[in-house]
Design an enzyme around this catalytic site. Sequence first.
Site, PDB file in Angstrom:
ATOM      1  N   SER A 143      19.398  55.677  77.217  1.00 14.56           N
ATOM      2  CA  SER A 143      18.005  55.984  77.456  1.00 14.56           C
ATOM      3  C   SER A 143      18.220  57.450  77.578  1.00 14.56           C
ATOM      4  O   SER A 143      19.394  57.911  78.012  1.00 14.56           O
ATOM      5  CB  SER A 143      17.490  55.553  78.750  1.00 14.56           C
ATOM      6  OG  SER A 143      16.277  56.363  79.137  1.00 14.56           O
ATOM      7  N   TYR A 156      17.951  53.033  87.783  1.00 13.12           N
ATOM      8  CA  TYR A 156      17.817  52.941  86.105  1.00 13.12           C
ATOM      9  C   TYR A 156      18.486  54.311  85.658  1.00 13.12           C
ATOM     10  O   TYR A 156      19.530  54.259  84.732  1.00 13.12           O
ATOM     11  CB  TYR A 156      16.571  53.034  85.663  1.00 13.12           C
ATOM     12  CG  TYR A 156      16.115  53.031  84.235  1.00 13.12           C
ATOM     13  CD1 TYR A 156      16.217  51.745  83.489  1.00 13.12           C
ATOM     14  CD2 TYR A 156      15.906  53.932  83.228  1.00 13.12           C
ATOM     15  CE1 TYR A 156      15.816  51.686  82.438  1.00 13.12           C
ATOM     16  CE2 TYR A 156      15.883  53.873  82.129  1.00 13.12           C
ATOM     17  CZ  TYR A 156      15.771  52.540  81.621  1.00 13.12           C
ATOM     18  OH  TYR A 156      15.600  52.469  80.301  1.00 13.12           O
TER      19      TYR A 156
HETATM   20  P1  NAD Z   1      11.662  44.438  76.602  1.00 13.24           P
HETATM   21  O1  NAD Z   1      11.304  44.126  78.114  1.00 13.24           O
HETATM   22  O2  NAD Z   1      10.671  44.583  75.531  1.00 13.24           O
HETATM   23  O3  NAD Z   1      12.863  43.687  76.342  1.00 13.24           O
HETATM   24  C1  NAD Z   1      13.956  43.429  77.314  1.00 13.24           C
HETATM   25  C2  NAD Z   1      14.674  42.138  77.080  1.00 13.24           C
HETATM   26  O4  NAD Z   1      15.577  41.848  77.777  1.00 13.24           O
HETATM   27  C3  NAD Z   1      13.489  40.678  77.177  1.00 13.24           C
HETATM   28  O5  NAD Z   1      13.593  39.978  76.113  1.00 13.24           O
HETATM   29  C4  NAD Z   1      14.359  39.991  78.381  1.00 13.24           C
HETATM   30  O6  NAD Z   1      14.065  38.670  78.538  1.00 13.24           O
HETATM   31  C5  NAD Z   1      15.663  40.419  78.265  1.00 13.24           C
HETATM   32  N1  NAD Z   1      16.306  40.562  79.419  1.00 13.24           N
HETATM   33  C6  NAD Z   1      16.012  40.920  80.695  1.00 13.24           C
HETATM   34  N2  NAD Z   1      16.956  40.485  81.873  1.00 13.24           N
HETATM   35  C7  NAD Z   1      17.996  39.798  81.156  1.00 13.24           C
HETATM   36  C8  NAD Z   1      19.038  39.401  81.697  1.00 13.24           C
HETATM   37  N3  NAD Z   1      19.502  39.363  83.006  1.00 13.24           N
HETATM   38  N4  NAD Z   1      19.869  38.676  80.832  1.00 13.24           N
HETATM   39  C9  NAD Z   1      19.497  38.387  79.366  1.00 13.24           C
HETATM   40  N5  NAD Z   1      18.446  39.100  79.086  1.00 13.24           N
HETATM   41  C10 NAD Z   1      17.455  39.572  79.814  1.00 13.24           C
HETATM   42  O7  NAD Z   1      12.373  45.769  76.874  1.00 13.24           O
HETATM   43  P2  NAD Z   1      12.729  46.993  75.842  1.00 13.24           P
HETATM   44  O8  NAD Z   1      11.927  48.349  75.906  1.00 13.24           O
HETATM   45  O9  NAD Z   1      12.737  46.369  74.281  1.00 13.24           O
HETATM   46  O10 NAD Z   1      14.161  47.533  76.556  1.00 13.24           O
HETATM   47  C11 NAD Z   1      15.365  47.051  75.935  1.00 13.24           C
HETATM   48  C12 NAD Z   1      16.357  48.091  76.451  1.00 13.24           C
HETATM   49  O11 NAD Z   1      16.025  49.451  75.957  1.00 13.24           O
HETATM   50  C13 NAD Z   1      16.857  48.119  77.786  1.00 13.24           C
HETATM   51  O12 NAD Z   1      18.070  48.295  78.217  1.00 13.24           O
HETATM   52  C14 NAD Z   1      15.965  49.473  78.173  1.00 13.24           C
HETATM   53  O13 NAD Z   1      16.474  50.137  79.537  1.00 13.24           O
HETATM   54  C15 NAD Z   1      16.002  50.439  76.940  1.00 13.24           C
HETATM   55  N6  NAD Z   1      15.171  51.372  76.932  1.00 13.24           N
HETATM   56  C16 NAD Z   1      13.910  51.196  76.693  1.00 13.24           C
HETATM   57  C17 NAD Z   1      13.094  52.261  76.572  1.00 13.24           C
HETATM   58  C18 NAD Z   1      11.429  52.100  76.405  1.00 13.24           C
HETATM   59  O14 NAD Z   1      10.850  53.227  76.373  1.00 13.24           O
HETATM   60  N7  NAD Z   1      11.159  50.852  76.068  1.00 13.24           N
HETATM   61  C19 NAD Z   1      13.610  53.556  76.598  1.00 13.24           C
HETATM   62  C20 NAD Z   1      14.872  53.881  76.614  1.00 13.24           C
HETATM   63  C21 NAD Z   1      15.709  52.612  76.894  1.00 13.24           C
END
Ligand code: NAD
Length: 261
Positions: A143, A156
Amino acid sequence: MPQLQDKVAFVTGAASGIGKEIATLYAQEGAKIVIADLNQAAAEATARELSPDGSRAIGVAVDVTDEGQVNAAVERTVAVFGGVDILVSNAGIQIVHPVEEFAFADWKKLLAIHLDGAFLTTKACLKHMYAQGRGGSIIYMGSVHSKEASVLKAPYVTAKHGLIGLAKTVAKEGGTKGVRANVICPGFVRTPLVEKQIPEQAKTLGISEEDVVKKVMLKETVDGEFTTTEDVARVALLFAAFPSNALTGQSLIVSHGWNMQ
Ligand code: NAD
């Protein structure tokens, strides 16, 4: 020519948001996909969307913090598709509180999903990548918070910084075996993870939801725009398809200029 023809990709958290978009693009580029997610129904539904007859995508229920479940999911991947070439360690959650109010249990839960999950999936996949002798690509979902901090996000920010250390170590250990490790560092992407944060941050910071978006999340971008899941998936394709060790141990920020380190 598809860029990932018949490569096998194990993507965690791929039933939603960024992971789902990466899995979709990888499938379009010819890869066989394992949708590894805590949410079994959504994982199976996503796999069916990508491959209705199940021959090129499967959904596997896995909690990335559980070593037995991770190992079983990777073994199933190898049994079904004959190996594993790409790991995208993407599963993640967000919990926001000021440090002095952060429950220790929430701190540990968040670090476990982001860091234990990355370690366990890496360990399970590396073994096969080394034995297969055809290299591999490991991609961690970092991130902008891998590079800088924001208030309310202590675990985080800590976890996302930690992934860079893990990627650099895996890059060094895997180098002679052709296994690359890199980190993608997105800015804010409007997924369920972020939708949940908007009202929470508004409440904690005492501002409107509109101001959370404009004055907190997108304040430092060059154009006030959210990064999209498609933007992140393109970077994930670059790291997966890159043909040599020239691109390893790196972290690439995709954030509309929010961070330029
Ligand atoms: P999201 O909530 O849409 O998807 C996350 C997925 O992870 C979900 O399907 C959930 O069921 C799964 N998950 C959660 N805990 C789990 C576990 N213990 N075992 C297996 N699966 C699990 O979120 P997203 O925004 O797509 O985030 C995905 C990644 O991107 C994360 O690592 C997040 O930190 C990172 N990220 C997101 C953003 C943003 O702005 N959305 C920015 C930077 C980084």
